[in-house]
Design a protein around this motif. Structure first.
Motif, PDB file in Angstrom:
ATOM      1  N   LEU A  88       0.750  -1.035  -0.035  1.00 18.32           N
ATOM      2  CA  LEU A  88       0.006   0.087  -0.006  1.00 18.32           C
ATOM      3  C   LEU A  88       0.715   1.336   0.007  1.00 18.32           C
ATOM      4  O   LEU A  88       0.662   2.353  -0.756  1.00 18.32           O
ATOM      5  N   LEU A  89       2.050   1.256   0.976  1.00 19.13           N
ATOM      6  CA  LEU A  89       2.717   2.441   0.988  1.00 19.13           C
ATOM      7  C   LEU A  89       3.411   2.676  -0.430  1.00 19.13           C
ATOM      8  O   LEU A  89       3.833   3.591  -0.778  1.00 19.13           O
ATOM      9  N   LEU A  90       4.246   1.626  -0.962  1.00 18.83           N
ATOM     10  CA  LEU A  90       4.912   1.870  -2.108  1.00 18.83           C
ATOM     11  C   LEU A  90       4.071   2.128  -3.143  1.00 18.83           C
ATOM     12  O   LEU A  90       4.320   2.927  -3.915  1.00 18.83           O
ATOM     13  N   ALA A  91       2.807   1.636  -3.228  1.00 15.27           N
ATOM     14  CA  ALA A  91       1.946   1.943  -4.392  1.00 15.27           C
ATOM     15  C   ALA A  91       1.284   3.231  -4.333  1.00 15.27           C
ATOM     16  O   ALA A  91       1.337   4.097  -5.255  1.00 15.27           O
ATOM     17  N   LEU A  92       1.216   3.833  -2.881  1.00 14.40           N
ATOM     18  CA  LEU A  92       0.785   5.244  -2.796  1.00 14.40           C
ATOM     19  C   LEU A  92       1.853   6.128  -3.224  1.00 14.40           C
ATOM     20  O   LEU A  92       1.766   7.219  -3.878  1.00 14.40           O
ATOM     21  N   ILE A  93       3.173   6.001  -3.033  1.00 13.72           N
ATOM     22  CA  ILE A  93       4.365   7.011  -3.147  1.00 13.72           C
ATOM     23  C   ILE A  93       4.773   6.711  -4.591  1.00 13.72           C
ATOM     24  O   ILE A  93       4.920   8.005  -5.204  1.00 13.72           O
ATOM     25  N   ILE A  94       4.655   5.634  -5.462  1.00 20.50           N
ATOM     26  CA  ILE A  94       4.710   5.781  -6.647  1.00 20.50           C
ATOM     27  C   ILE A  94       3.510   6.393  -7.516  1.00 20.50           C
ATOM     28  O   ILE A  94       3.868   7.206  -8.222  1.00 20.50           O
ATOM     29  N   SER A  95       2.496   6.135  -7.079  1.00 21.62           N
ATOM     30  CA  SER A  95       1.306   6.861  -7.732  1.00 21.62           C
ATOM     31  C   SER A  95       1.161   8.397  -7.474  1.00 21.62           C
ATOM     32  O   SER A  95       1.019   9.204  -8.415  1.00 21.62           O
ATOM     33  N   LEU A  96       1.587   8.845  -6.235  1.00 19.70           N
ATOM     34  CA  LEU A  96       1.929  10.170  -6.005  1.00 19.70           C
ATOM     35  C   LEU A  96       2.723  10.824  -6.850  1.00 19.70           C
ATOM     36  O   LEU A  96       2.557  12.026  -7.413  1.00 19.70           O
ATOM     37  N   LYS A  97       4.063  10.045  -7.081  1.00 20.68           N
ATOM     38  CA  LYS A  97       5.070  10.841  -8.253  1.00 20.68           C
ATOM     39  C   LYS A  97       4.400  10.774  -9.519  1.00 20.68           C
ATOM     40  O   LYS A  97       4.456  11.749 -10.365  1.00 20.68           O
ATOM     41  N   LEU A  98       3.730   9.520 -10.150  1.00 23.94           N
ATOM     42  CA  LEU A  98       3.288   9.849 -11.572  1.00 23.94           C
ATOM     43  C   LEU A  98       2.001  10.502 -11.641  1.00 23.94           C
ATOM     44  O   LEU A  98       2.016  10.900 -12.843  1.00 23.94           O
ATOM     45  N   THR A  99       1.219  10.909 -10.520  1.00 24.28           N
ATOM     46  CA  THR A  99      -0.063  11.634 -10.957  1.00 24.28           C
ATOM     47  C   THR A  99       0.300  13.080 -10.478  1.00 24.28           C
ATOM     48  O   THR A  99      -0.381  13.952 -10.494  1.00 24.28           O
ATOM     49  N   GLY A 100       1.567  13.529 -10.030  1.00 19.68           N
ATOM     50  CA  GLY A 100       1.905  14.747  -9.994  1.00 19.68           C
ATOM     51  C   GLY A 100       1.327  15.305  -8.435  1.00 19.68           C
ATOM     52  O   GLY A 100       1.188  16.369  -8.088  1.00 19.68           O
ATOM     53  N   ASP A 102      -1.709  14.098  -6.923  1.00 19.43           N
ATOM     54  CA  ASP A 102      -3.179  14.084  -6.879  1.00 19.43           C
ATOM     55  C   ASP A 102      -3.418  12.926  -5.857  1.00 19.43           C
ATOM     56  O   ASP A 102      -3.313  11.730  -6.093  1.00 19.43           O
ATOM     57  N   GLU A 103      -3.770  13.476  -4.642  1.00 23.26           N
ATOM     58  CA  GLU A 103      -4.033  12.491  -3.448  1.00 23.26           C
ATOM     59  C   GLU A 103      -5.057  11.583  -3.671  1.00 23.26           C
ATOM     60  O   GLU A 103      -5.036  10.392  -3.253  1.00 23.26           O
ATOM     61  N   ALA A 104      -6.396  12.092  -3.977  1.00 20.87           N
ATOM     62  CA  ALA A 104      -7.544  10.904  -4.216  1.00 20.87           C
ATOM     63  C   ALA A 104      -7.069  10.078  -5.356  1.00 20.87           C
ATOM     64  O   ALA A 104      -7.325   8.716  -4.960  1.00 20.87           O
ATOM     65  N   VAL A 105      -6.664  10.304  -6.359  1.00 22.04           N
ATOM     66  CA  VAL A 105      -6.343   9.020  -7.362  1.00 22.04           C
ATOM     67  C   VAL A 105      -5.222   8.388  -6.849  1.00 22.04           C
ATOM     68  O   VAL A 105      -5.306   7.053  -7.150  1.00 22.04           O
TER      69      VAL A 105
END
Length: 141
Positions: A88-100, A102-105
């Motif tokens: 969960l944490l890794l996916a959150l960190i990576i997706s935060l980087k990729l989405t610029g 965007d916390e909700a996404v």
């Protein structure tokens, strides 16, 4: 040093050397003298698959002792809580980087990554069940 987890149970079903044993799992406060006046006490009945490796004689309805190792408990905690938290944490960190940022996404993507994790656990349930097998011991030991 191997320490064991022991539970008293009642034999529900016997199929060769495999047994189904009912145990009563209770919270720490269920033995308290004022549990009737408190809503925190809790007990649950669980059916556990047990292997009769020592050929302990038993019958349906008889009280028995089931034994598991603490390493089984640690492995269960690792698979059920620690690894999903890391995923969960890794996916959150990576997706935060990729989405610029965007916390909700990012939160939805991170939660979505748990679906494949638990599907893999479900698919591997038969293999995992072999490493989480309790053993029957005589109640008179």
């Amino acid at each position: 040093m191997v320490t064991n987890i022991k539970h008293l149970g009642i034999v529900e079903n016997i199929n060769g050397s495999r047994l189904k044993v009912k145990i009563v799992q209770s919270s720490a406060c269920s033995a308290c003298s004022v549990k009737g006046h408190c809503s925190a006490s809790e007990t649950k009945e669980k059916i556990i698959d047990v292997y009769n490796k020592n050929n302990v004689p038993c019958q349906v309805g008889e009280r028995v002792m089931i034994v598991g190792t603490t390493s089984m408990g640690m492995k269960a905690v690792l698979l059920a809580f620690v690894l999903p938290f890391i995923v969960l944490l890794l996916a959150l960190i990576i997706s935060l980087k990729l989405t610029g940022g965007d916390e909700a996404v990012s939160a939805l993507v991170a939660l979505g990554t748990l679906i494949p994790y638990y599907l893999i656990i479900y698919i591997c349930r038969n293999r995992l069940s072999r490493s989480f097998m309790f053993i029957l011991e005589s109640i008179y030991n």
